[in-house]
Scaffold this motif. Structure first.
Motif, PDB file in Angstrom:
ATOM      1  N   LYS A 159      12.863   8.157  -3.932  1.00  0.00           N
ATOM      2  CA  LYS A 159      13.060   8.007  -2.492  1.00  0.00           C
ATOM      3  C   LYS A 159      11.756   7.566  -1.841  1.00  0.00           C
ATOM      4  CE  LYS A 159      16.706  11.487  -2.075  1.00  0.00           C
ATOM      5  NZ  LYS A 159      17.102  12.757  -1.437  1.00  0.00           N
ATOM      6  N   PRO A 160      11.807   6.583  -0.941  1.00  0.00           N
ATOM      7  CA  PRO A 160      10.598   6.201  -0.211  1.00  0.00           C
ATOM      8  C   PRO A 160      10.147   7.313   0.711  1.00  0.00           C
ATOM      9  CG  PRO A 160      12.523   5.135   0.744  1.00  0.00           C
ATOM     10  CD  PRO A 160      12.996   5.846  -0.505  1.00  0.00           C
ATOM     11  N   ALA A 161       8.887   7.258   1.100  1.00  0.00           N
ATOM     12  CA  ALA A 161       8.360   8.289   2.008  1.00  0.00           C
ATOM     13  C   ALA A 161       9.116   8.265   3.323  1.00  0.00           C
ATOM     14  CB  ALA A 161       6.875   8.035   2.256  1.00  0.00           C
ATOM     15  N   PRO A 162       9.416   9.436   3.930  1.00  0.00           N
ATOM     16  CA  PRO A 162      10.112   9.471   5.217  1.00  0.00           C
ATOM     17  C   PRO A 162       9.336   8.716   6.289  1.00  0.00           C
ATOM     18  CG  PRO A 162       9.965  11.666   4.233  1.00  0.00           C
ATOM     19  CD  PRO A 162       9.082  10.769   3.430  1.00  0.00           C
ATOM     20  N   ALA A 191       1.025   8.753  -0.146  1.00  0.00           N
ATOM     21  CA  ALA A 191      -0.037   9.209  -1.042  1.00  0.00           C
ATOM     22  C   ALA A 191      -1.074   8.103  -1.192  1.00  0.00           C
ATOM     23  CB  ALA A 191       0.558   9.570  -2.414  1.00  0.00           C
ATOM     24  N   PRO A 192      -2.338   8.445  -1.359  1.00  0.00           N
ATOM     25  CA  PRO A 192      -3.367   7.424  -1.514  1.00  0.00           C
ATOM     26  C   PRO A 192      -3.073   6.538  -2.714  1.00  0.00           C
ATOM     27  CG  PRO A 192      -4.346   9.611  -1.228  1.00  0.00           C
ATOM     28  CD  PRO A 192      -2.882   9.812  -1.429  1.00  0.00           C
ATOM     29  N   ALA A 193      -3.535   5.277  -2.638  1.00  0.00           N
ATOM     30  CA  ALA A 193      -3.351   4.347  -3.753  1.00  0.00           C
ATOM     31  C   ALA A 193      -3.975   4.945  -5.000  1.00  0.00           C
ATOM     32  CB  ALA A 193      -4.008   3.006  -3.428  1.00  0.00           C
ATOM     33  N   GLY A 194      -3.272   4.825  -6.123  1.00  0.00           N
ATOM     34  CA  GLY A 194      -3.783   5.319  -7.378  1.00  0.00           C
ATOM     35  C   GLY A 194      -3.344   6.714  -7.727  1.00  0.00           C
ATOM     36  N   ARG A 237       0.827  -1.216   0.000  1.00  0.00           N
ATOM     37  CA  ARG A 237       0.000   0.000   0.000  1.00  0.00           C
ATOM     38  C   ARG A 237       0.856   1.258   0.000  1.00  0.00           C
ATOM     39  NH1 ARG A 237      -4.751  -2.528   3.882  1.00  0.00           N
ATOM     40  NH2 ARG A 237      -5.979  -3.356   2.142  1.00  0.00           N
ATOM     41  N   LYS A 238       1.994   1.214   0.662  1.00  0.00           N
ATOM     42  CA  LYS A 238       2.891   2.371   0.635  1.00  0.00           C
ATOM     43  C   LYS A 238       3.403   2.635  -0.775  1.00  0.00           C
ATOM     44  CE  LYS A 238       6.930   4.325   2.960  1.00  0.00           C
ATOM     45  NZ  LYS A 238       7.958   4.102   4.005  1.00  0.00           N
ATOM     46  N   GLU A 239       3.502   1.576  -1.571  1.00  0.00           N
ATOM     47  CA  GLU A 239       3.975   1.713  -2.953  1.00  0.00           C
ATOM     48  C   GLU A 239       2.841   2.103  -3.894  1.00  0.00           C
ATOM     49  OE1 GLU A 239       7.465   2.077  -4.816  1.00  0.00           O
ATOM     50  OE2 GLU A 239       7.392   1.019  -2.894  1.00  0.00           O
ATOM     51  N   GLY A 240       1.639   2.299  -3.352  1.00  0.00           N
ATOM     52  CA  GLY A 240       0.505   2.723  -4.173  1.00  0.00           C
ATOM     53  C   GLY A 240      -0.267   1.590  -4.804  1.00  0.00           C
ATOM     54  N   ARG A 276       4.895  -2.056  -9.275  1.00  0.00           N
ATOM     55  CA  ARG A 276       4.767  -1.532  -7.920  1.00  0.00           C
ATOM     56  C   ARG A 276       4.833  -2.647  -6.871  1.00  0.00           C
ATOM     57  NH1 ARG A 276       1.753   3.899  -7.298  1.00  0.00           N
ATOM     58  NH2 ARG A 276       2.000   4.838  -9.340  1.00  0.00           N
ATOM     59  N   ALA A 277       4.198  -3.788  -7.164  1.00  0.00           N
ATOM     60  CA  ALA A 277       4.217  -4.892  -6.202  1.00  0.00           C
ATOM     61  C   ALA A 277       5.632  -5.421  -6.020  1.00  0.00           C
ATOM     62  CB  ALA A 277       3.284  -6.010  -6.672  1.00  0.00           C
ATOM     63  N   ALA A 278       6.345  -5.616  -7.140  1.00  0.00           N
ATOM     64  CA  ALA A 278       7.721  -6.100  -7.050  1.00  0.00           C
ATOM     65  C   ALA A 278       8.611  -5.071  -6.367  1.00  0.00           C
ATOM     66  CB  ALA A 278       8.251  -6.428  -8.444  1.00  0.00           C
ATOM     67  N   ALA A 279       8.420  -3.795  -6.716  1.00  0.00           N
ATOM     68  CA  ALA A 279       9.227  -2.737  -6.094  1.00  0.00           C
ATOM     69  C   ALA A 279       8.967  -2.659  -4.592  1.00  0.00           C
ATOM     70  CB  ALA A 279       8.922  -1.394  -6.750  1.00  0.00           C
ATOM     71  N   ALA A 280       7.719  -2.885  -4.178  1.00  0.00           N
ATOM     72  CA  ALA A 280       7.384  -2.829  -2.759  1.00  0.00           C
ATOM     73  C   ALA A 280       8.180  -3.857  -1.967  1.00  0.00           C
ATOM     74  CB  ALA A 280       5.882  -3.068  -2.565  1.00  0.00           C
ATOM     75  N   ILE A 281       8.260  -5.074  -2.497  1.00  0.00           N
ATOM     76  CA  ILE A 281       9.003  -6.126  -1.801  1.00  0.00           C
ATOM     77  C   ILE A 281      10.501  -5.832  -1.840  1.00  0.00           C
ATOM     78  CG2 ILE A 281       9.625  -8.577  -1.897  1.00  0.00           C
ATOM     79  CD1 ILE A 281       6.747  -9.152  -2.679  1.00  0.00           C
ATOM     80  N   CYS A 282      10.981  -5.397  -2.996  1.00  0.00           N
ATOM     81  CA  CYS A 282      12.407  -5.071  -3.094  1.00  0.00           C
ATOM     82  C   CYS A 282      12.778  -3.947  -2.135  1.00  0.00           C
ATOM     83  CB  CYS A 282      12.754  -4.669  -4.526  1.00  0.00           C
ATOM     84  SG  CYS A 282      12.747  -6.025  -5.717  1.00  0.00           S
ATOM     85  N   ARG A 283      11.941  -2.930  -2.062  1.00  0.00           N
ATOM     86  CA  ARG A 283      12.234  -1.805  -1.180  1.00  0.00           C
ATOM     87  C   ARG A 283      12.222  -2.242   0.279  1.00  0.00           C
ATOM     88  NH1 ARG A 283      11.856   3.388  -2.958  1.00  0.00           N
ATOM     89  NH2 ARG A 283      10.090   3.058  -4.366  1.00  0.00           N
ATOM     90  N   ALA A 284      11.254  -3.119   0.625  1.00  0.00           N
ATOM     91  CA  ALA A 284      11.150  -3.580   2.014  1.00  0.00           C
ATOM     92  C   ALA A 284      12.375  -4.370   2.441  1.00  0.00           C
ATOM     93  CB  ALA A 284       9.888  -4.417   2.182  1.00  0.00           C
TER      94      ALA A 284
END
Length: 297
Positions: free
Chosen positions: A199-202, A208-211, A15-18, A151-159
């Motif tokens: 950059k990820p959110a601080p 930002a809301p999804a979408g 959700r953080k990745e939108g 976005r889903a792949a980036a979310a896991i990679c970022r985490a």
């Protein structure tokens, strides 16, 4: 190498990745952990379902079938870009693949070795996303779906602190599979890398809301342009090419991809220093990122 994300951490990262997330009832305890270990995790595998329709595809991936019990992945990515979570833990998605590929993913090498052996259990090491697509090379990949994969792949990679090189296609894991079919994994990784460069959110910042639309249009993929699309993305691209002095248009640009678009884009590629087949006018991930096409759809 990392410990798997908890269910709460996975949902939060997506959700953080939108990403628009739907939680299938029971997904948080639905897994195959009794059949083997889950983790350490090293990457993400992208698949296609060989099915059509969201509801039947989600049901299949949750329940599995007589030859392969569910869950068949962690998330199902629908045509509209919604990620339906169906499993948490070990799932039956990757199967056996090449240990040399796993070692390349762990090392985040730029080039993967071709899979030749099936000597390693990928269900231990990879998150898996099944994308709703027939896999016949003709079923379209809507931009909303491709963006959700990114976005889903980036979310896991970022985490986990991974790069885009930790994301592979099923066909890159084993020579017994052809999925995902319909786009190039190199293009997908380029889009993921571009997203991870943001950059990820601080800490403590409200995401930002999804979408929420990005500033620039994500790269639609090489295959998309070769379908000669009619889209506002083409118009936005053409206007940027005119703005940077790379126009070959007699009129326009407009939403229909034409030879004038290809010739104009070839000028842009040459401006960037590309030559030969790399300046043939068909947009690639690097030149697209440099063009900074405003988001349009």
């Amino acid at each position: 190498m990392a410990h798997p994300l908890s269910a709460d951490a996975l949902v939060a990262a997506l959700r953080k990745e939108g990403v628009t997330v739907t939680e299938h009832p029971g997904w948080r305890t639905h897994n195959r952990n009794h059949k083997g270990s889950w983790g350490p995790v090293n990457g993400v595998v992208v698949h296609h379902t060989v099915t059509s329709g969201t509801a039947p595809s989600v049901a299949l991936c949750f329940n599995g079938h007589s030859a392969l019990p569910g869950p068949l992945c962690h998330g199902v990515i629908a045509k509209d870009g919604t990620v339906h979570l169906v499993g948490n833990g070990r799932t039956n998605h990757a199967g056996r693949g090449d240990g040399d590929v796993l070692r390349a993913v762990v090392a985040e090498r730029a080039v993967l070795p071709p899979p030749r052996r099936n000597d390693t259990d990928g269900n231990v090491h990879f998150y898996g996303f099944e994308c709703v697509n027939l896999g016949n090379g003709k079923d379209p990949w809507p931009e909303a779906q491709l963006e959700a994969v990114v976005r889903a792949a980036a979310a896991i990679c970022r985490a986990h602190g991974w790069t885009a090189r930790s994301v592979i296609g099923h066909r890159e894991w084993t020579d017994t599979k052809v999925d995902p079919r319909g786009f190039a994994m190199t293009d997908l990784r380029a889009r993921i890398a571009a997203r991870l460069a943001d950059k990820p959110a601080p800490q403590g910042h409200r995401p930002a809301p999804a979408g929420t639309a990005p500033a620039y249009q994500p790269y639609p993929g090489a295959a998309w342009f070769r379908t000669h699309p009619h889209s506002p993305i083409v118009t936005a691209m053409g206007r940027r090419l005119v703005a940077v002095g790379c126009s070959a248009y007699a009129k326009g640009p407009g939403p229909q991809w034409t030879e004038a678009d290809r010739r104009s884009y070839a000028k842009w590629q040459r401006r960037l220093g590309f030559t030969g087949a790399d300046a043939d006018g068909w947009p690639g991930a690097r030149s697209w990122a440099a063009l900074k096409v405003p988001y349009s759809s």
